[in-house]
Scaffold this motif. Sequence first.
Motif, PDB file in Angstrom:
ATOM      1  N   LEU A 791       0.803  -1.224   0.000  1.00 29.57           N
ATOM      2  CA  LEU A 791       0.000   0.000   0.000  1.00 29.57           C
ATOM      3  C   LEU A 791       0.837   1.275   0.000  1.00 29.57           C
ATOM      4  N   PRO A 792       1.905   1.370   0.815  1.00 28.38           N
ATOM      5  CA  PRO A 792       2.726   2.594   0.728  1.00 28.38           C
ATOM      6  C   PRO A 792       3.344   2.810  -0.649  1.00 28.38           C
ATOM      7  N   LEU A 793       3.732   1.706  -1.307  1.00 24.66           N
ATOM      8  CA  LEU A 793       4.312   1.826  -2.644  1.00 24.66           C
ATOM      9  C   LEU A 793       3.270   2.362  -3.627  1.00 24.66           C
ATOM     10  N   LEU A 794       2.057   1.820  -3.564  1.00 27.55           N
ATOM     11  CA  LEU A 794       0.993   2.302  -4.444  1.00 27.55           C
ATOM     12  C   LEU A 794       0.650   3.751  -4.131  1.00 27.55           C
ATOM     13  N   LEU A 795       0.702   4.112  -2.854  1.00 30.86           N
ATOM     14  CA  LEU A 795       0.464   5.498  -2.461  1.00 30.86           C
ATOM     15  C   LEU A 795       1.505   6.419  -3.087  1.00 30.86           C
ATOM     16  N   GLY A 796       2.780   6.034  -2.966  1.00 31.82           N
ATOM     17  CA  GLY A 796       3.861   6.857  -3.507  1.00 31.82           C
ATOM     18  C   GLY A 796       3.793   6.989  -5.007  1.00 31.82           C
ATOM     19  N   ILE A 797       3.562   5.875  -5.703  1.00 33.11           N
ATOM     20  CA  ILE A 797       3.490   5.912  -7.165  1.00 33.11           C
ATOM     21  C   ILE A 797       2.287   6.731  -7.622  1.00 33.11           C
ATOM     22  N   GLY A 798       1.160   6.580  -6.905  1.00 28.71           N
ATOM     23  CA  GLY A 798      -0.028   7.331  -7.262  1.00 28.71           C
ATOM     24  C   GLY A 798       0.178   8.829  -7.134  1.00 28.71           C
ATOM     25  N   ILE A 799       0.809   9.248  -6.042  1.00 24.26           N
ATOM     26  CA  ILE A 799       1.081  10.672  -5.842  1.00 24.26           C
ATOM     27  C   ILE A 799       2.036  11.191  -6.915  1.00 24.26           C
ATOM     28  N   ASP A 800       3.154  10.460  -7.093  1.00 21.48           N
ATOM     29  CA  ASP A 800       4.181  10.920  -8.031  1.00 21.48           C
ATOM     30  C   ASP A 800       3.644  11.038  -9.449  1.00 21.48           C
ATOM     31  N   SER A 801       2.922  10.018  -9.884  1.00 21.53           N
ATOM     32  CA  SER A 801       2.463   9.995 -11.281  1.00 21.53           C
ATOM     33  C   SER A 801       1.474  11.116 -11.562  1.00 21.53           C
ATOM     34  N   SER A 802       0.473  11.258 -10.700  1.00 13.60           N
ATOM     35  CA  SER A 802      -0.519  12.303 -10.947  1.00 13.60           C
ATOM     36  C   SER A 802       0.089  13.689 -10.769  1.00 13.60           C
ATOM     37  N   LEU A 803       1.044  13.825  -9.843  1.00 10.53           N
ATOM     38  CA  LEU A 803       1.701  15.124  -9.644  1.00 10.53           C
ATOM     39  C   LEU A 803       2.500  15.531 -10.871  1.00 10.53           C
ATOM     40  N   HIS A 804       3.214  14.582 -11.487  1.00 13.27           N
ATOM     41  CA  HIS A 804       3.979  14.889 -12.701  1.00 13.27           C
ATOM     42  C   HIS A 804       3.056  15.364 -13.828  1.00 13.27           C
ATOM     43  N   MET A 805       1.905  14.708 -13.963  1.00 11.96           N
ATOM     44  CA  MET A 805       0.978  15.092 -15.027  1.00 11.96           C
ATOM     45  C   MET A 805       0.412  16.492 -14.780  1.00 11.96           C
ATOM     46  N   GLY A 854       2.868  -9.446  -4.671  1.00  7.42           N
ATOM     47  CA  GLY A 854       3.107  -9.242  -6.095  1.00  7.42           C
ATOM     48  C   GLY A 854       1.821  -9.065  -6.869  1.00  7.42           C
ATOM     49  N   LEU A 855       0.809  -9.874  -6.531  1.00  4.93           N
ATOM     50  CA  LEU A 855      -0.474  -9.765  -7.220  1.00  4.93           C
ATOM     51  C   LEU A 855      -1.152  -8.440  -6.905  1.00  4.93           C
ATOM     52  N   LEU A 856      -1.107  -8.034  -5.624  1.00  2.31           N
ATOM     53  CA  LEU A 856      -1.721  -6.760  -5.241  1.00  2.31           C
ATOM     54  C   LEU A 856      -1.020  -5.587  -5.920  1.00  2.31           C
ATOM     55  N   LEU A 857       0.308  -5.641  -5.994  1.00  2.00           N
ATOM     56  CA  LEU A 857       1.058  -4.588  -6.682  1.00  2.00           C
ATOM     57  C   LEU A 857       0.707  -4.531  -8.165  1.00  2.00           C
ATOM     58  N   THR A 858       0.601  -5.702  -8.774  1.00  2.00           N
ATOM     59  CA  THR A 858       0.268  -5.750 -10.199  1.00  2.00           C
ATOM     60  C   THR A 858      -1.084  -5.112 -10.466  1.00  2.00           C
ATOM     61  N   VAL A 859      -2.070  -5.503  -9.678  1.00  2.00           N
ATOM     62  CA  VAL A 859      -3.416  -4.949  -9.846  1.00  2.00           C
ATOM     63  C   VAL A 859      -3.422  -3.455  -9.552  1.00  2.00           C
ATOM     64  N   GLY A 860      -2.789  -3.069  -8.425  1.00  2.00           N
ATOM     65  CA  GLY A 860      -2.788  -1.664  -8.026  1.00  2.00           C
ATOM     66  C   GLY A 860      -2.074  -0.765  -9.016  1.00  2.00           C
ATOM     67  N   LEU A 861      -0.937  -1.219  -9.536  1.00  2.00           N
ATOM     68  CA  LEU A 861      -0.189  -0.409 -10.502  1.00  2.00           C
ATOM     69  C   LEU A 861      -0.945  -0.259 -11.815  1.00  2.00           C
ATOM     70  N   PHE A 862      -1.578  -1.340 -12.240  1.00  2.00           N
ATOM     71  CA  PHE A 862      -2.362  -1.256 -13.472  1.00  2.00           C
ATOM     72  C   PHE A 862      -3.500  -0.237 -13.324  1.00  2.00           C
TER      73      PHE A 862
END
Length: 887
Positions: A791-805, A854-862
Amino acid sequence: MKSSHSISFRIFARWAEFSYQNAIWIILLVLLLTSLSTVYTVNNLGVHTDTTDMLSEDVPFRANHIRYKKSFSQYEDTFLLVLDAPTPEQAHQAAKRFTNYLQKDSTQFSNTYYLTGEPFFEQNGLFFKNLSELGRITDYLAAAQPLVARIAESPTLYTFSSVLTEAVDELRAGRQLELEPVFNGVSATLNARLAGKSRALSWQALLGGEAQKETYQELIIVQPKLDYSQIFAAEEPINAIRIAAQDMGFTPNAVEKLRITGEVALAHDELLSAMHGAQDAGILALVLVALVLLIAFRSAGAIVTVILSLIIGLLLTAAFATAAVGHLNLISIAFAVLYIGLGVDYAIHFLLRHEELRKPDQSVSEALYKAGGDMGQALLICAITTAIGFYAFMPTTYEGVAELGLISGTGMLISFLITMTLIPALQRCFPTHVRKSSTSIQSINSVLDLPRHARKLVYGVTIIAILASVLALPHIKFDYNLLNLNNPHAESVQTFQELLRNTEDSPWHINILVSNIQETGHIVQRLRALPEVEKVISMLDLVPQEQEAKSLLIEEMAMTLGPISFSSTAFLIPDHHTVPEQRMALEKLNTALDRFIGEKPGHPSEASARALRASLSNLLAELDKRTMQNDQGGEQLLRAANHDLLSLLPGSIKRLQLALAAQPFTQEALPASVSSHWHTSDDVYRIAVYPSENINDNDALRRFVHAVQKIAPTATGVPVISLEAGEAVVDAFIHAFSLALLGVIITLWMMLRSVSATVLVLIPLLLAALFTGACTVLLGLPFNFANIIALPLLLGIGIDSSLHMVHRSRSTGAVYENLLHTSTARAIFYSALTTLVGFGSLVFSTHQGTASMGLLLTVGLFLTLVCVLIILPVLLHSAGEKKESIV
C-alpha cells in the motif's frame, strides 16, 4: 508565482549544470561515500526476525504475552517435533529415545520436553482415564489374559495361531468374547507384510479394547538456542535435529518418521521461502526491467545510469537505516522494494525529459540545465509528499511499520538528491544521444491517445466503477492466519495444518495466567461451558477425580493379568517348530474361522473374521509360493510375520504392569518436571484452552478468541496474537494513511498554491485506492501481514504519477493531446511498467505472502496507470476547457 517559479527553475537548473561540470569529483565523492556506507552497514546492521517484537510493548496483548513469556519461558521459541509410527508402542519408544538424545545436546538445545513420556504419566496414566474406560480395559484384559499368558511361555507364531484358534472355537460354542479388534489387527498386520511393509500389531491397543489406527503420533517440544545475529537463526538447530533423526533411522521411508514444525520451524521456512522466492523473482525482474528500460531509452548508457543510481541510493538508504534504527525487521526490510519501485521513477522522468529537450545542435550541458530546471521542482514535490506519506507511519504502535516509514521516507529524499546530483554527473560517462521519434514512442503515443475522443465513455465507465467499488468495500477482508503467508508445500506448514485439524490437541491454543488455584477453578468452569471451547487443561487436571474408585479397578486389572513375564532372550531363539508345523497351525486357524463364519452369520465379529480369513488365505498362498521357489523363503516369511505380530507384546505388558502398580496421589506428590508447566514458583497458574473448531479458518479464530476474551481479557497465545496483531496492523495503516493523506494535501496545497491542482493530483490516487480495494474482493485476495506493505508503494506511485501530469500541464499549458505525447506521460508509463514487471514477478514466489504482495502490486499499478493516463488527462482537458470558457 512566476517569480517564485523562475527562482526555483534557476536553482535546480544550476544544480544539474554544476553536477555535470564537476562530474569526476562528484562521482568519486559519491562512490567514496557509498563504499564507506556499505562497510558501515555490513558491520553494524542487524536483522530481527521475531515478528512479535515489531509491535509496541504498550499494546495490551503484547504486555500479556510478555508476562506469559516470563512465567513460562519454556514454551517460547520452540520446535514441535512430530514422531509418526504404526503403533503407539513404537511412537512412544521412538519419542523417548529421541528426547534422551536431544537432552544431551546442550550446545544446540536449551530444553526438550516429551510430556506424555514423563515417568509420572507412565506410572499414573490409568488414573487419567474415566471409570467407563477403565471398566472396558478391565474386561478386555480379562479376555486377553489367557492368550497373553500362553504366548509369554512360548512367544511363537505357532502358539499364537493355536491360542487364537481356540478362541474362535469358543466363539462358535457361544461364549461372548470381544475378538473383533484382534481379528482386524492381525489381518492388517498380515496384509502389510504381504505387501512388503512392516506394520507391527499393537498389543497396547488390543489390551485397551481399541481398534488399531493407521498411524500414531507423539509430540516433543524442543527449545533451541537461536542465533538472531544470523538471518536464519534456527538453521543450526534444525540441521542438528535432521542429522540426529537420520542417525536413528527416522527417515520418510522408515517405520518411524520425524517431522519438524512449531513456531520456530514455521518462521524459518517462511523466511527461507520468502528469500528464495525473492531471489527467483529478482532474476526474472532484472531481465524484465532491463528490457523495459531498453525499450524506453534504446541506450545501454541510460540503463547503466538508472541501475547505478538505484544501487547507490539503496546502499545509502541502508546506511541511514543502520544509523537511525540499527536493524531491519521482516517488515522494514521491504524498504528495498519500495525504494526501487519509487526511485526508478525519478531517474526515468529526469532522463526522458533530458532526452526530450536535447536538440541536435545543443550541448549536453544546456539540455541538462533545462531538464534540471523543469524537473527539479516536480521531483522535489514528489519526494517531499511521498516522504510525508511514509513518515505518517512513524506514530503508529506497530513498530515494524513505523521503522519502515522512517527508512523509506528518508530514502525518497536520498533518491531525489541522487537523481539531481549523480545522474547529471553520469552524463559525462554515458551521455544521452539525440533520438528522433521512434516506432516505440509513436506506439506509446497512439495507445495513450485512444481515450481522447471518448471522454463521455471514460466518465461513464468511471462512475459505474466507483459505484461498484463502493458496494464492494464492506467486503474487504484481512487474513489473520500466519500460516497462509508461508509456502504451503513446506513440511512445517503441512504438519502444523494437520495438527490444527485435530482440535483436541491443537498447537494453537489460548493460555491464561491466574494468581491462585481458586481463581483457576472458577475460570475453568466458565470456559468449559463455551461452545467454542473443546477442552480446558489446568493444574487441577493433574490430580484426577475418583481416584479411590479407579484404584479398585486398577487392582482388579493387576490381579487379572497376574505375574506374567517375558524372557529377555525369548525372541532371539529361533522358533523350534518347523515350517510345515507352523503352516498347519495357520491352516487350523483358517478352518476355524471358516466354520465360524458359516455357523454364525450376522455375528458382530463376522466381518472382522472374514477379513482375517482372507489375509490368512493370502499368507498361505504366498508361503507355498516362496517355499517352492526357495527353501528359506517360507521360513523368512513366517519369521517376519512372527516378529510383526508378537515383538511389541513384552514392552506393552511391561508398561501395563508399571501402570498397574500406581497408587492414589495428591497435588503435593506431583514432580516439578510436570507441575512446572502449569504452576510457577511465584504462584502463577497457567490454563490452556483448546478450540472446538479448526482455527485455521479466520472466522473460527475470531469466534474462539472473542469468546475466551470475554471471560479472560488477559488471555494470550498464538490465536490471540494473530487476531490482535492483525487488527493492530489494520488500525496502524488506517491511522497512518489518514495522517499521510492529510500531510500530502497540506504539502501539495503549499507547494502548488492551488486548490484545483491539489484536487486533480488527489483524484487519481483516491480512485486507484478505491478500485484496488474492490479488486481484492473480486479476486478473493484478502489483505495480510505481507501484502499490506504494497500500500505505501501504491500510495507513492499514485502521488508521483498524478503530480507529474498536473505539474507538466500547469507549467507548460499543454492540452490533452500534447500532454499525452510528452516525455512526462511516457515516463509515467515506463516507470510504472518497470515497477510492474519488477514486482509483478513476485506473483510466482513460493511464499504465499510475497506472491499475494506481487499480485496486489500488479493490480494496483495497473489501476494507477489507468487513473493517471486515462482518467486524469480527461479531467485536465475538461478543466482547461472550463477555464477557457470562463475567460
